[in-house]
Design a protein around this motif. Structure first.
Motif, PDB file in Angstrom:
ATOM      1  N   ASN A  31      34.580  12.076 -42.610  1.00  0.00           N
ATOM      2  CA  ASN A  31      33.942  12.086 -40.939  1.00  0.00           C
ATOM      3  C   ASN A  31      33.599  11.522 -39.908  1.00  0.00           C
ATOM      4  O   ASN A  31      33.214  10.470 -39.914  1.00  0.00           O
ATOM      5  CB  ASN A  31      33.040  13.716 -40.847  1.00  0.00           C
ATOM      6  CG  ASN A  31      33.863  15.047 -41.300  1.00  0.00           C
ATOM      7  OD1 ASN A  31      33.894  15.628 -41.703  1.00  0.00           O
ATOM      8  ND2 ASN A  31      32.500  15.177 -42.749  1.00  0.00           N
ATOM      9  N   GLN A  33      34.477  10.516 -35.646  1.00  0.00           N
ATOM     10  CA  GLN A  33      34.425  10.928 -34.223  1.00  0.00           C
ATOM     11  C   GLN A  33      35.764  10.663 -33.339  1.00  0.00           C
ATOM     12  O   GLN A  33      35.959  11.162 -32.409  1.00  0.00           O
ATOM     13  CB  GLN A  33      33.423  11.237 -33.598  1.00  0.00           C
ATOM     14  CG  GLN A  33      33.228   9.693 -32.727  1.00  0.00           C
ATOM     15  CD  GLN A  33      31.959   9.986 -31.992  1.00  0.00           C
ATOM     16  OE1 GLN A  33      30.948  10.561 -32.735  1.00  0.00           O
ATOM     17  NE2 GLN A  33      31.243   8.804 -30.746  1.00  0.00           N
ATOM     18  N   GLU A  34      35.890   9.359 -33.628  1.00  0.00           N
ATOM     19  CA  GLU A  34      37.376   8.680 -33.279  1.00  0.00           C
ATOM     20  C   GLU A  34      38.178   7.543 -34.142  1.00  0.00           C
ATOM     21  O   GLU A  34      37.399   7.241 -34.602  1.00  0.00           O
ATOM     22  CB  GLU A  34      36.682   8.246 -31.376  1.00  0.00           C
ATOM     23  CG  GLU A  34      37.079   7.722 -30.928  1.00  0.00           C
ATOM     24  CD  GLU A  34      36.898   6.884 -29.501  1.00  0.00           C
ATOM     25  OE1 GLU A  34      37.535   5.858 -28.998  1.00  0.00           O
ATOM     26  OE2 GLU A  34      36.022   7.880 -29.290  1.00  0.00           O
ATOM     27  N   ARG A  72      31.848   6.754 -35.964  1.00  0.00           N
ATOM     28  CA  ARG A  72      31.438   7.619 -36.267  1.00  0.00           C
ATOM     29  C   ARG A  72      29.577   8.076 -35.522  1.00  0.00           C
ATOM     30  O   ARG A  72      29.019   6.601 -35.931  1.00  0.00           O
ATOM     31  CB  ARG A  72      30.743   8.319 -37.685  1.00  0.00           C
ATOM     32  CG  ARG A  72      30.803   7.554 -38.577  1.00  0.00           C
ATOM     33  CD  ARG A  72      31.192   7.367 -39.561  1.00  0.00           C
ATOM     34  NE  ARG A  72      30.903   6.340 -40.771  1.00  0.00           N
ATOM     35  CZ  ARG A  72      30.859   6.610 -41.902  1.00  0.00           C
ATOM     36  NH1 ARG A  72      31.000   7.319 -42.814  1.00  0.00           N
ATOM     37  NH2 ARG A  72      30.268   5.766 -42.621  1.00  0.00           N
TER      38      ARG A  72
END
Length: 152
Positions: A31, A33-34, A72
């Protein structure tokens, strides 16, 4: 399998990042975020012909890739960051392949980018600000040999 009506156009926020370590570390750290740096560019070489002043010939020379940048929320016990620190702090480089996969609403892969022989160039955390209500973001910048894009 019937194609979902929501597959086109795909959304950019549903993806996973997989580090292909030879051992079991970081298998669950998918995971982020970008992700940025999913582009490539043809480099060229200019050639001027004697007596021809109207234009310059331009020949393809090779492919140029930007750095792969992953962001992240900070994870203090991250095996990926341990791997990056080993390279940056101790000059112990262990290149690893990384796959970035764009997912559909059913969490099935649509497109994958496979980065070959990645190694860390930079690791950074976001600034700490007492007046902000924000999470700490870590950024990992990676070099790699090349990447391929595959429909899955």
């Amino acid at each position: 399998m019937e194609e979902s009506k929501f597959d086109y156009p795909p959304v950019s926020f549903h993806f996973r990042v997989e580090f292909k370590f030879s051992d079991q570390r970081a298998k669950s750290e998918i995971n982020f975020q970008e992700v940025s740096g999913l582009n490539k560019e043809m480099t060229t070489e200019d050639f001027t012909e004697g007596g021809e002043n109207r234009f310059v010939y331009r020949f393809p020379k090779g492919t140029k890739y930007p750095n792969l940048v992953l962001k992240r929320g900070m994870k203090p016990d991250s095996k990926i960051i341990d791997w990056a620190r080993d390279a940056i702090d101790h000059f112990d480089f262990q290149p690893v392949d990384i796959t970035v996969t764009l997912l559909n609403p059913d969490h099935n892969p649509l497109v994958a980018w496979e980065f070959v022989k990645c190694w860390p160039l930079k690791w950074a955390t976001s600034d700490f600000k007492g007046q902000d209500n924000a999470i700490v973001i870590e950024t990992l910048e990676l070099n790699y040999n090349y990447y391929t894009q595959k429909k899955v």
